[in-house]
Design an enzyme around this catalytic site. Structure first.
Site, short mmCIF file in Angstrom:
data_model
loop_
_atom_site.label_atom_id
_atom_site.label_comp_id
_atom_site.label_asym_id
_atom_site.label_seq_id
_atom_site.Cartn_x
_atom_site.Cartn_y
_atom_site.Cartn_z
N CYS A 191 33.32 -6.54 86.87
CA CYS A 191 34.67 -6.38 86.28
C CYS A 191 34.68 -5.40 85.12
O CYS A 191 35.47 -4.45 85.09
CB CYS A 191 35.26 -7.73 85.90
SG CYS A 191 34.47 -8.58 84.50
N HIS A 205 36.51 -12.33 82.01
CA HIS A 205 36.88 -11.37 83.06
C HIS A 205 37.88 -10.37 82.50
O HIS A 205 38.65 -10.69 81.59
CB HIS A 205 37.50 -12.13 84.25
CG HIS A 205 37.75 -11.27 85.45
ND1 HIS A 205 36.74 -10.70 86.18
CD2 HIS A 205 38.91 -10.88 86.06
CE1 HIS A 205 37.26 -10.00 87.18
NE2 HIS A 205 38.58 -10.09 87.13
N HIS A 254 40.98 -4.92 89.67
CA HIS A 254 39.77 -5.53 89.14
C HIS A 254 38.70 -5.64 90.20
O HIS A 254 38.95 -5.45 91.39
CB HIS A 254 40.08 -6.89 88.50
CG HIS A 254 40.40 -7.97 89.49
ND1 HIS A 254 39.92 -9.24 89.38
CD2 HIS A 254 41.15 -7.97 90.62
CE1 HIS A 254 40.36 -9.99 90.38
NE2 HIS A 254 41.11 -9.24 91.15
#
Length: 156
Positions: A70, A120, A132
């Protein structure tokens, strides 16, 4: 006979109060800071770079050009846009200018958190969606923001 030119000081000409007002009201950026327009241009380019990586596989610790985790996707995307980000999602959150949900724009970073810890990050694409790199076995993709536990940050 030589002529002498007298140049009065700035304080003498405009007065101390005027100089202070000028210093406080003028737009000055610290070294390394960019204007809102420049930040928007970098963010828009980073968003396009992330979208161009659609389908690239997730790999823990990877930052491109063909595999990403990520924060690796955000590092890669902003690097291509001319901005340097730290490596982890938490470090990226710490480095960005924190903004309210109502202020978010395409290209801003979306940080998912549990308590005070960021776990994240993705790049806001508009309409409640992010680009993402989700998790092992998945690929870079556009997804709806699935949690209310998010913070937003703008890369400076």
């Amino acid at each position: 006979m030589s002529a002498q030119v007298h140049v009065p000081s700035l304080f003498a000409r405009v007065g101390t109060a005027s100089v202070l007002t000028l210093a406080v009201t003028s737009t000055m950026l610290a070294p390394g800071m960019v204007s809102d327009a420049e930040a928007a241009a970098h963010s828009t380019k980073a968003l396009k770079v992330a979208a161009s990586k659609k389908g690239a596989p997730y790999k823990y610790g990877a930052a491109g050009p063909s595999r990403f985790d990520c924060s690796g996707l955000t590092v890669y995307s902003f690097k291509k846009a001319g901005k340097k980000l730290p490596r982890t999602a938490q470090q990226q959150y710490n480095k960005t200018r924190h903004i309210a949900k109502s202020q978010r724009k395409r290209g801003d970073l979306v940080f998912f958190h549990s308590g005070r810890s960021v776990y994240h990050v993705g790049i806001y694409a508009g309409a409640g969606k992010i680009w993402h790199s989700p998790k092992s076995g998945d690929v870079v993709r556009l997804a709806k923001i699935w949690s209310k536990s998010v913070w937003y940050g703008r890369v400076r």
